[in-house]
Scaffold this active site. Sequence first.
Site, PDB file in Angstrom:
ATOM      1  N   ASN A 102       0.873  -1.179   0.000  1.00  0.00           N
ATOM      2  CA  ASN A 102       0.000   0.000   0.000  1.00  0.00           C
ATOM      3  C   ASN A 102       0.909   1.227   0.000  1.00  0.00           C
ATOM      4  O   ASN A 102       1.517   1.545   1.015  1.00  0.00           O
ATOM      5  CB  ASN A 102      -0.900  -0.019   1.246  1.00  0.00           C
ATOM      6  CG  ASN A 102      -1.759   1.235   1.335  1.00  0.00           C
ATOM      7  OD1 ASN A 102      -1.804   2.040   0.393  1.00  0.00           O
ATOM      8  ND2 ASN A 102      -2.445   1.403   2.453  1.00  0.00           N
ATOM      9  N   TRP A 103       0.970   1.885  -1.144  1.00  0.00           N
ATOM     10  CA  TRP A 103       1.895   3.029  -1.277  1.00  0.00           C
ATOM     11  C   TRP A 103       1.331   4.312  -0.681  1.00  0.00           C
ATOM     12  O   TRP A 103       2.014   5.324  -0.628  1.00  0.00           O
ATOM     13  CB  TRP A 103       2.262   3.234  -2.759  1.00  0.00           C
ATOM     14  CG  TRP A 103       3.426   2.394  -3.193  1.00  0.00           C
ATOM     15  CD1 TRP A 103       3.936   1.304  -2.553  1.00  0.00           C
ATOM     16  CD2 TRP A 103       4.245   2.588  -4.361  1.00  0.00           C
ATOM     17  NE1 TRP A 103       5.013   0.800  -3.236  1.00  0.00           N
ATOM     18  CE2 TRP A 103       5.219   1.571  -4.359  1.00  0.00           C
ATOM     19  CE3 TRP A 103       4.233   3.493  -5.407  1.00  0.00           C
ATOM     20  CZ2 TRP A 103       6.189   1.448  -5.364  1.00  0.00           C
ATOM     21  CZ3 TRP A 103       5.195   3.382  -6.415  1.00  0.00           C
ATOM     22  CH2 TRP A 103       6.162   2.375  -6.382  1.00  0.00           C
ATOM     23  N   LYS A 104       0.068   4.306  -0.297  1.00  0.00           N
ATOM     24  CA  LYS A 104      -0.562   5.513   0.284  1.00  0.00           C
ATOM     25  C   LYS A 104      -0.305   6.722  -0.634  1.00  0.00           C
ATOM     26  O   LYS A 104      -0.273   6.554  -1.849  1.00  0.00           O
ATOM     27  CB  LYS A 104      -0.060   5.720   1.709  1.00  0.00           C
ATOM     28  CG  LYS A 104      -0.234   4.445   2.554  1.00  0.00           C
ATOM     29  CD  LYS A 104       0.023   4.610   4.013  1.00  0.00           C
ATOM     30  CE  LYS A 104      -0.215   3.290   4.728  1.00  0.00           C
ATOM     31  NZ  LYS A 104      -0.120   3.374   6.159  1.00  0.00           N
ATOM     32  N   HIS A 160      -9.562   1.473   4.834  1.00  0.00           N
ATOM     33  CA  HIS A 160      -8.294   1.683   5.544  1.00  0.00           C
ATOM     34  C   HIS A 160      -8.517   2.693   6.666  1.00  0.00           C
ATOM     35  O   HIS A 160      -9.277   3.645   6.513  1.00  0.00           O
ATOM     36  CB  HIS A 160      -7.231   2.194   4.562  1.00  0.00           C
ATOM     37  CG  HIS A 160      -5.862   2.133   5.150  1.00  0.00           C
ATOM     38  ND1 HIS A 160      -5.408   3.093   6.039  1.00  0.00           N
ATOM     39  CD2 HIS A 160      -4.863   1.235   5.014  1.00  0.00           C
ATOM     40  CE1 HIS A 160      -4.175   2.770   6.411  1.00  0.00           C
ATOM     41  NE2 HIS A 160      -3.823   1.645   5.811  1.00  0.00           N
ATOM     42  N   GLU A 210      -6.842   5.074   7.680  1.00  0.00           N
ATOM     43  CA  GLU A 210      -6.565   6.470   7.321  1.00  0.00           C
ATOM     44  C   GLU A 210      -7.764   7.079   6.594  1.00  0.00           C
ATOM     45  O   GLU A 210      -8.091   8.246   6.794  1.00  0.00           O
ATOM     46  CB  GLU A 210      -5.263   6.546   6.493  1.00  0.00           C
ATOM     47  CG  GLU A 210      -4.042   6.340   7.391  1.00  0.00           C
ATOM     48  CD  GLU A 210      -2.833   5.705   6.719  1.00  0.00           C
ATOM     49  OE1 GLU A 210      -2.760   5.674   5.483  1.00  0.00           O
ATOM     50  OE2 GLU A 210      -1.951   5.221   7.470  1.00  0.00           O
ATOM     51  N   GLU A 228      -5.563  -4.549  10.656  1.00  0.00           N
ATOM     52  CA  GLU A 228      -4.506  -3.568  10.851  1.00  0.00           C
ATOM     53  C   GLU A 228      -4.787  -2.764  12.126  1.00  0.00           C
ATOM     54  O   GLU A 228      -5.578  -1.799  12.087  1.00  0.00           O
ATOM     55  CB  GLU A 228      -4.455  -2.581   9.674  1.00  0.00           C
ATOM     56  CG  GLU A 228      -4.143  -3.204   8.340  1.00  0.00           C
ATOM     57  CD  GLU A 228      -3.514  -2.177   7.384  1.00  0.00           C
ATOM     58  OE1 GLU A 228      -2.400  -2.429   6.922  1.00  0.00           O
ATOM     59  OE2 GLU A 228      -4.126  -1.129   7.119  1.00  0.00           O
ATOM     60  N   GLY A 263       2.719   2.306  11.030  1.00  0.00           N
ATOM     61  CA  GLY A 263       3.766   3.324  10.963  1.00  0.00           C
ATOM     62  C   GLY A 263       4.502   3.577  12.268  1.00  0.00           C
ATOM     63  O   GLY A 263       5.266   4.533  12.376  1.00  0.00           O
ATOM     64  N   SER A 309       3.371  -1.990  10.366  1.00  0.00           N
ATOM     65  CA  SER A 309       4.809  -2.038  10.637  1.00  0.00           C
ATOM     66  C   SER A 309       5.495  -3.343  10.232  1.00  0.00           C
ATOM     67  O   SER A 309       6.486  -3.748  10.848  1.00  0.00           O
ATOM     68  CB  SER A 309       5.089  -1.751  12.122  1.00  0.00           C
ATOM     69  OG  SER A 309       4.735  -0.425  12.432  1.00  0.00           O
TER      70      SER A 309
HETATM   71  P1  13P Z   1       2.995   0.480   7.664  1.00  0.00           P
HETATM   72  O1  13P Z   1       3.487  -0.825   7.105  1.00  0.00           O
HETATM   73  O2  13P Z   1       3.757   1.677   7.179  1.00  0.00           O
HETATM   74  O3  13P Z   1       2.883   0.425   9.150  1.00  0.00           O
HETATM   75  O4  13P Z   1       1.520   0.715   7.101  1.00  0.00           O
HETATM   76  C1  13P Z   1       0.606  -0.313   7.216  1.00  0.00           C
HETATM   77  C2  13P Z   1      -0.602   0.044   6.450  1.00  0.00           C
HETATM   78  O5  13P Z   1      -1.321   0.965   6.792  1.00  0.00           O
HETATM   79  C3  13P Z   1      -0.872  -0.714   5.213  1.00  0.00           C
HETATM   80  O6  13P Z   1      -2.153  -0.483   4.743  1.00  0.00           O
END
Ligand code: 13P
Length: 251
Positions: free
Chosen positions: A10-12, A100, A102, A170, A176, A212
Site C-alpha cells: 500500500n503506497w498511500k 483503511h 486512514e 490492521e 507506521g 509495521s
Molecule cells: P505500515 O506498514 O507503514 O505500518 O503501514 C501499514 C498500512 O497501513 C498498510 O495499509
Amino acid sequence: MHSKKYFIANWKMNGLKKDLNQILKVENFLKKKVNPASLNCIFCLPYTILGLAVAILKLSKIKVGSQDLSSEPFDFGAFTGQISSKMLKDLNCKYTIIGHSEKRSFGDSDQEINIKINMAVKNNLKVILCVGENLNEYKNKNSFTKVKRQLYYALNKNRKHLNNIIIAYEPIWSIGTGVIPNNNYLNSFFYKIKKYLNNEFKFNALLLYGGSVSSKNIKDLKKLNLCDGFLIGGASLKSKNFIDIIKNYYN
Ligand code: 13P
C-alpha cells in the site's frame, strides 16, 4: 489457512511515475527467485500512476490495485473528484483497498464502506477490507468488539460477494509506529475473527496482517498459522525492503 500467501503493498500518498521502477525490480526478483505458485503480489497505488502501472506490468504476475474508490452508488455522474469502480475496472485494475483506517479517519462511515464494497464487487474488483482498533480500544480490551462491528457492517449486505473479499487486520496503533502485537495475541485474535466470520457468514476468509511489517519482524510473523499474508505500507516503497520481506519469509 489458504496456501498462496499475499504480499500486498500500500503506497498511500507516495509514488511518481519514475518510482514504478521499484515495482519492476520486485518483478525481476520474483521471476528469478520465487515459485509463482507460492505467492500473490499486489501493488495498491495512487490513482495517478495506476494506468501506467497496469501497462508496465501487463505481462507480470504482479497485480495492481487502487487504495480507495467512490462511495457514490453509480458508475458515472456529477461527482467531481470521484473515481468509480467502473473506471478502475476499465484500467484493468484488479484489486481495491476499502476501509483503511486512514480513510476512516477522514470520515468514511460504515455505510459508505458498505457501498464501496458493493460497487467494487459489481465491477469484479477484489476487495481488501481493512479493519482494526485504535490504541484506546486496544488498552480497554475492546479490540474484538470494534473489529466485529466493522466486519458486520461491511459484510452484512454483501453476503453474496464474500469470495471476492480479503480481510486485513490492521491495528491502528501499529501502523507506521514500528510496534506490532505479539504472536500470541495475533494468533488468538485471528482465531476469533475466523470463528466469527464462519459463524456469522459461513465465510472462510483470507486474513492478512498489516502494521509495521518489515524484513526484521517477518520471520516472527511467518509463524502465525492463521495468517494468509501481509499488507505493507512504508516497507513497500523501496524494492529492496519489500524484496527482503519476501526473501526472509521464504528462507
Ligand atoms: P505500515 O506498514 O507503514 O505500518 O503501514 C501499514 C498500512 O497501513 C498498510 O495499509
